[in-house]
Design an enzyme around this catalytic site. Sequence first.
Site, mmCIF file in Angstrom:
data_model
loop_
_atom_site.group_PDB
_atom_site.id
_atom_site.type_symbol
_atom_site.label_atom_id
_atom_site.label_comp_id
_atom_site.label_asym_id
_atom_site.label_seq_id
_atom_site.Cartn_x
_atom_site.Cartn_y
_atom_site.Cartn_z
ATOM 1 N N PHE A 1 31.885 52.035 36.235
ATOM 2 C CA PHE A 1 32.045 50.853 35.360
ATOM 3 C C PHE A 1 30.334 50.404 35.304
ATOM 4 C CE2 PHE A 1 33.168 46.899 33.164
ATOM 5 C CZ PHE A 1 33.710 47.446 32.265
ATOM 6 N N ASP B 1 35.861 48.025 44.136
ATOM 7 C CA ASP B 1 36.297 47.323 42.706
ATOM 8 C C ASP B 1 37.650 47.879 42.397
ATOM 9 O OD1 ASP B 1 36.637 46.689 40.306
ATOM 10 O OD2 ASP B 1 34.602 46.776 39.596
ATOM 11 N N TYR C 1 42.253 39.784 34.024
ATOM 12 C CA TYR C 1 42.722 39.708 32.595
ATOM 13 C C TYR C 1 43.271 41.126 32.491
ATOM 14 C CZ TYR C 1 37.932 41.370 31.902
ATOM 15 O OH TYR C 1 36.860 42.165 32.076
ATOM 16 N N LYS C 2 43.219 42.041 33.238
ATOM 17 C CA LYS C 2 43.955 43.525 32.968
ATOM 18 C C LYS C 2 45.242 43.315 33.405
ATOM 19 C CE LYS C 2 39.408 45.609 32.935
ATOM 20 N NZ LYS C 2 38.433 46.008 34.047
ATOM 21 N N ARG D 1 41.655 56.810 25.451
ATOM 22 C CA ARG D 1 42.365 56.276 26.617
ATOM 23 C C ARG D 1 43.632 55.328 26.310
ATOM 24 N NH1 ARG D 1 39.507 51.626 30.399
ATOM 25 N NH2 ARG D 1 40.093 50.335 28.788
#
Length: 405
Positions: free
Chosen positions: A123, A192, A217-218, A364
Site C-alpha cells: 500500500f 499492517d 474505517y474498513k 476489486r
Amino acid sequence: MIDRARELDAADPLANYRERFILPDGVVYLDGNSLGCLPAATPPAMARVVEQEWGEGLIRSWNDADWFEMGARVGGKIAPLIGAQPHEVIATDTVSVNLFKLISAALQMRPGRKVILSEPGNFPTDIYMIDGLERQGLATQRLAPRDRLLDALDEDVALLMLTHAHYKTGELFDMAALTSAAHEAGALVLWDLSHSTGALPVDLDAVGADFATGCGYKYLCGGPGAPAFAFVAERHLADLSQPLTGWFGHARPFAFADAYEPAPGIEQLQCGTSPILGLTALEVGVELIAEIGVARLHAKSQALSEFFLDCVDAHGLELDLVSPPDSARRGSQLSFRHREAYAICQALIARGVIGDFRDPDILRLGFAPAYLRFEDMAEAARHLAEVLEGEEWQRDEFNQRATVT
Ligand SMILES: *Cc1c(COP(=O)(O)O)cnc(C)c1O
C-alpha cells in the site's frame, strides 16, 4: 443462483446482523474493505456524546466521561480481534502516522541497522512513510518481491514491514513464517493489518509479532477517517521510544512539566489530544464486530467469495482472477484483471453495485461479511454478467476518468 442464494441466507447464522447496519436501498455494497458501512447504533452514540458529554459536560467530560482513557479503552476492545492483550493496543492517529512512530521505534531498538524491508506494490502510504524517514537519513528502504523477501533479510535489516492482506489482490502473507524468519535474521516485524482486522483471524501473540497497526474505517466500521490502532508487544513496551513526543504520550500530561517523560505503557504512542468523536464512532463499530466474532466473520467471508465465484461460473463468465483461488489464502475480497476494469466498475456503480477500481486494470470487490447477503453475491454476479455481455461498459459516460476514484 438466486434461489440457492436465498437458501444460503436463510441458513446463515449471521443473517440478522444486517439489520444492525444502515444500508441504502438498491445498493449492493462491495466496498466495505475501503469504507465500512454505518452501524445503526453509531448515530445515537454520536448524538449522546455531542449533546451530553460535549454540550452539557464540556471540559468536565475529560474525567467524568473518561475521555482521557478512551484511546486505550478502544484499543483494548480491538485487542482480542487481533490476538493481542488489551494493554498492547491503542486507538490513535492514522495508519500512516502509526507507521512512522513504529518504524522509528524499531530503528531505535536495532542500533547499527537501518534497512526497512518491504515489498514493491505494498500500500503506497506504507512505502511513503519509509521514504520520509529515508529523506531524514534515518532509514534505508529495501523492497523485494514476495518470493525474494527471505533472501533480502540480512544483518542490515532492522525491520520487516508488510501488509498481511494485500490491498489490491487480497493475497495473504504467512505471518508466522515471516515473523520467525525475520527474528532469526535479528530483525523486528511490523504488520499492517488494515485489510485483515475484523474480517480475518489474526493472532499477533501466537506469531510473535513485534509491532502492528491497522485501519479503523474498513472492516471495523468506525467511519470515514476513524482513528487507526497501534500494537506493541508487551516485551517491547519498556524499551519503546517513539519520536512524536506530544503531550498525550507523556506520563503525566496534566502536570504540564517542561521535561518530556514518556508514559510507561502503550499510551506513549499517543501524540496530541484524542479525537473523541472519532473514537466514539470507532468504539461502536469495534463492539459490533467483536460481538459477531472474527471466526464467524471469516467463515462467512470465505463462503461469500466462494459463492460469488460459483455465480460467475454459472453465468459462463471467464474472468482473470488475480486473487488466490483458495479462499484460505486471500483476504475478504476478489480482484479481477480486465483491460476495461475502470469502465466496468463505473457501469456497475451506475447499477448500484459499488466495488472499486485500482490502477491500472483491477476490479476489486470486497465482501464485508458482517452485513452482506448471499443474495447480494448473486445480484452482483448477474449485474457483472449483464455489463460484460451487453458491452455496456463501452458507453462514453463510463470511460471518463475522474481524478478521485
Ligand atoms: C487503508 C490502508 C491504510 C490507510 O492509512 P491511513 O493513514 O489510515 O489513511 C494504510 N495501509 C493499508 C495497507 C491500507 O489498506
